[in-house]
Design a protein around this motif. Structure first.
Motif, PDB file in Angstrom:
ATOM      1  N   ASP A  25      16.280 -16.779  52.171  1.00 41.57           N
ATOM      2  CA  ASP A  25      16.047 -15.699  51.213  1.00 41.57           C
ATOM      3  C   ASP A  25      14.581 -15.646  50.793  1.00 41.57           C
ATOM      4  O   ASP A  25      14.062 -14.581  50.474  1.00 41.57           O
ATOM      5  CB  ASP A  25      16.899 -15.891  49.967  1.00 41.57           C
ATOM      6  N   CYS A  26      13.936 -16.803  50.762  1.00 40.17           N
ATOM      7  CA  CYS A  26      12.559 -16.904  50.264  1.00 40.17           C
ATOM      8  C   CYS A  26      11.499 -16.699  51.338  1.00 40.17           C
ATOM      9  O   CYS A  26      10.301 -16.784  51.045  1.00 40.17           O
ATOM     10  CB  CYS A  26      12.357 -18.257  49.587  1.00 40.17           C
ATOM     11  N   THR A  27      11.911 -16.421  52.575  1.00 36.79           N
ATOM     12  CA  THR A  27      10.936 -16.173  53.641  1.00 36.79           C
ATOM     13  C   THR A  27      10.096 -14.960  53.268  1.00 36.79           C
ATOM     14  O   THR A  27      10.625 -13.900  52.936  1.00 36.79           O
ATOM     15  CB  THR A  27      11.646 -15.925  54.984  1.00 36.79           C
ATOM     16  N   GLU A  28       8.781 -15.129  53.311  1.00 34.08           N
ATOM     17  CA  GLU A  28       7.868 -14.058  52.935  1.00 34.08           C
ATOM     18  C   GLU A  28       7.644 -13.116  54.111  1.00 34.08           C
ATOM     19  O   GLU A  28       7.357 -13.555  55.224  1.00 34.08           O
ATOM     20  CB  GLU A  28       6.552 -14.636  52.439  1.00 34.08           C
ATOM     21  N   LEU A  29       7.789 -11.837  53.834  1.00 34.21           N
ATOM     22  CA  LEU A  29       7.711 -10.824  54.889  1.00 34.21           C
ATOM     23  C   LEU A  29       6.321 -10.746  55.508  1.00 34.21           C
ATOM     24  O   LEU A  29       6.187 -10.660  56.722  1.00 34.21           O
ATOM     25  CB  LEU A  29       8.124  -9.461  54.340  1.00 34.21           C
ATOM     26  N   ASN A  30       5.296 -10.777  54.693  1.00 32.44           N
ATOM     27  CA  ASN A  30       3.941 -10.650  55.215  1.00 32.44           C
ATOM     28  C   ASN A  30       3.396 -11.989  55.668  1.00 32.44           C
ATOM     29  O   ASN A  30       2.948 -12.129  56.808  1.00 32.44           O
ATOM     30  CB  ASN A  30       3.025 -10.029  54.157  1.00 32.44           C
ATOM     31  N   GLU A  31       3.431 -12.975  54.796  1.00 32.82           N
ATOM     32  CA  GLU A  31       2.812 -14.267  55.089  1.00 32.82           C
ATOM     33  C   GLU A  31       3.488 -15.013  56.229  1.00 32.82           C
ATOM     34  O   GLU A  31       2.823 -15.558  57.098  1.00 32.82           O
ATOM     35  CB  GLU A  31       2.802 -15.146  53.835  1.00 32.82           C
ATOM     36  N   ASP A  36       3.152  -6.292  58.539  1.00 34.22           N
ATOM     37  CA  ASP A  36       2.227  -5.454  57.785  1.00 34.22           C
ATOM     38  C   ASP A  36       2.983  -4.209  57.317  1.00 34.22           C
ATOM     39  O   ASP A  36       4.188  -4.096  57.526  1.00 34.22           O
ATOM     40  CB  ASP A  36       1.005  -5.111  58.629  1.00 34.22           C
ATOM     41  N   SER A  37       2.303  -3.282  56.702  1.00 33.26           N
ATOM     42  CA  SER A  37       2.975  -2.113  56.122  1.00 33.26           C
ATOM     43  C   SER A  37       3.683  -1.273  57.192  1.00 33.26           C
ATOM     44  O   SER A  37       4.779  -0.751  56.944  1.00 33.26           O
ATOM     45  CB  SER A  37       1.988  -1.256  55.333  1.00 33.26           C
ATOM     46  N   LEU A  40       6.814  -3.082  58.183  1.00 36.03           N
ATOM     47  CA  LEU A  40       7.791  -3.001  57.100  1.00 36.03           C
ATOM     48  C   LEU A  40       8.539  -1.669  57.150  1.00 36.03           C
ATOM     49  O   LEU A  40       9.754  -1.621  56.943  1.00 36.03           O
ATOM     50  CB  LEU A  40       7.114  -3.197  55.743  1.00 36.03           C
ATOM     51  N   VAL A  41       7.827  -0.596  57.470  1.00 29.26           N
ATOM     52  CA  VAL A  41       8.483   0.707  57.638  1.00 29.26           C
ATOM     53  C   VAL A  41       9.488   0.623  58.784  1.00 29.26           C
ATOM     54  O   VAL A  41      10.612   1.128  58.687  1.00 29.26           O
ATOM     55  CB  VAL A  41       7.444   1.830  57.881  1.00 29.26           C
ATOM     56  N   GLU A  42       9.109  -0.044  59.864  1.00 30.80           N
ATOM     57  CA  GLU A  42      10.016  -0.232  60.991  1.00 30.80           C
ATOM     58  C   GLU A  42      11.270  -0.998  60.558  1.00 30.80           C
ATOM     59  O   GLU A  42      12.390  -0.649  60.932  1.00 30.80           O
ATOM     60  CB  GLU A  42       9.295  -0.979  62.113  1.00 30.80           C
ATOM     61  N   ALA A  58      12.389   7.086  46.172  1.00 30.60           N
ATOM     62  CA  ALA A  58      12.168   6.843  44.749  1.00 30.60           C
ATOM     63  C   ALA A  58      12.515   5.405  44.370  1.00 30.60           C
ATOM     64  O   ALA A  58      12.007   4.874  43.388  1.00 30.60           O
ATOM     65  CB  ALA A  58      12.987   7.815  43.910  1.00 30.60           C
ATOM     66  N   ASP A  59      13.388   4.783  45.147  1.00 32.10           N
ATOM     67  CA  ASP A  59      13.794   3.396  44.883  1.00 32.10           C
ATOM     68  C   ASP A  59      12.859   2.378  45.537  1.00 32.10           C
ATOM     69  O   ASP A  59      13.005   1.184  45.303  1.00 32.10           O
ATOM     70  CB  ASP A  59      15.224   3.142  45.393  1.00 32.10           C
ATOM     71  N   LEU A  60      11.940   2.862  46.364  1.00 34.39           N
ATOM     72  CA  LEU A  60      11.050   1.951  47.092  1.00 34.39           C
ATOM     73  C   LEU A  60       9.783   1.652  46.306  1.00 34.39           C
ATOM     74  O   LEU A  60       9.100   2.554  45.837  1.00 34.39           O
ATOM     75  CB  LEU A  60      10.639   2.556  48.431  1.00 34.39           C
ATOM     76  N   ASP A  61       9.519   0.383  46.188  1.00 31.67           N
ATOM     77  CA  ASP A  61       8.262  -0.082  45.619  1.00 31.67           C
ATOM     78  C   ASP A  61       7.739  -1.130  46.592  1.00 31.67           C
ATOM     79  O   ASP A  61       8.215  -2.270  46.578  1.00 31.67           O
ATOM     80  CB  ASP A  61       8.490  -0.684  44.234  1.00 31.67           C
ATOM     81  N   PRO A  62       6.808  -0.737  47.465  1.00 31.97           N
ATOM     82  CA  PRO A  62       6.336  -1.660  48.495  1.00 31.97           C
ATOM     83  C   PRO A  62       5.868  -3.005  47.947  1.00 31.97           C
ATOM     84  O   PRO A  62       6.033  -4.030  48.590  1.00 31.97           O
ATOM     85  CB  PRO A  62       5.186  -0.911  49.163  1.00 31.97           C
ATOM     86  N   SER A  63       5.316  -3.020  46.750  1.00 29.23           N
ATOM     87  CA  SER A  63       4.831  -4.281  46.187  1.00 29.23           C
ATOM     88  C   SER A  63       5.978  -5.217  45.824  1.00 29.23           C
ATOM     89  O   SER A  63       5.779  -6.420  45.672  1.00 29.23           O
ATOM     90  CB  SER A  63       3.953  -4.023  44.960  1.00 29.23           C
TER      91      SER A  63
END
Length: 84
Positions: A25-31, A36-37, A40-42, A58-63
Motif C-alpha cells: 500500500d505504501c509503494t510510492e508511485l513516482n519514487e 511520471d504524470s 499516471l494518466v495511463e 473533479a475528484d482528482l487531485d494529482p498531488s
C-alpha cells in the motif's frame, strides 16, 4: 479478487518497474515505480477499464496520488459513489 489485488495485478502486468518490486500500500508511485504524470494518466485509464468506472476529474487531485494506497482509496470511493 479485491481492489488491492486487482490493482497490484494491473500495475505488475503493465509496468516493468512494478514487476521488480514487492508492491505494498505504501509503494510510492513516482519514487519507487517511476510513474511520471503521463504514466499516471495511463494508470488511471487502465484503472477505469479494469474496474469499469469513470473517474470524475473533479475528484482528482494529482498531488494526493502519491502512493498505491491512494489509488486503492480512489477506486473504492469511485465504486461506492457509483453504486449510491
Amino acid at each position: 479478487m479485491d481492489i488491492k489485488q486487482r490493482l497490484f495485478a494491473l500495475l505488475k502486468s503493465n509496468f516493468v518497474s512494478a514487476q521488480e518490486l514487492e508492491l505494498t500500500d505504501c509503494t510510492e508511485l513516482n519514487e519507487e515505480l517511476g510513474l511520471d504524470s503521463l504514466r499516471l494518466v495511463e494508470v488511471l485509464v487502465l484503472i477505469e477499464e479494469e474496474f469499469d468506472i469513470i473517474i470524475d476529474q473533479a475528484d482528482l487531485d494529482p498531488s494526493s496520488l502519491r502512493k498505491v494506497e491512494n489509488l486503492i482509496e480512489m477506486v473504492d470511493y469511485t465504486l461506492q459513489k457509483g453504486s449510491a
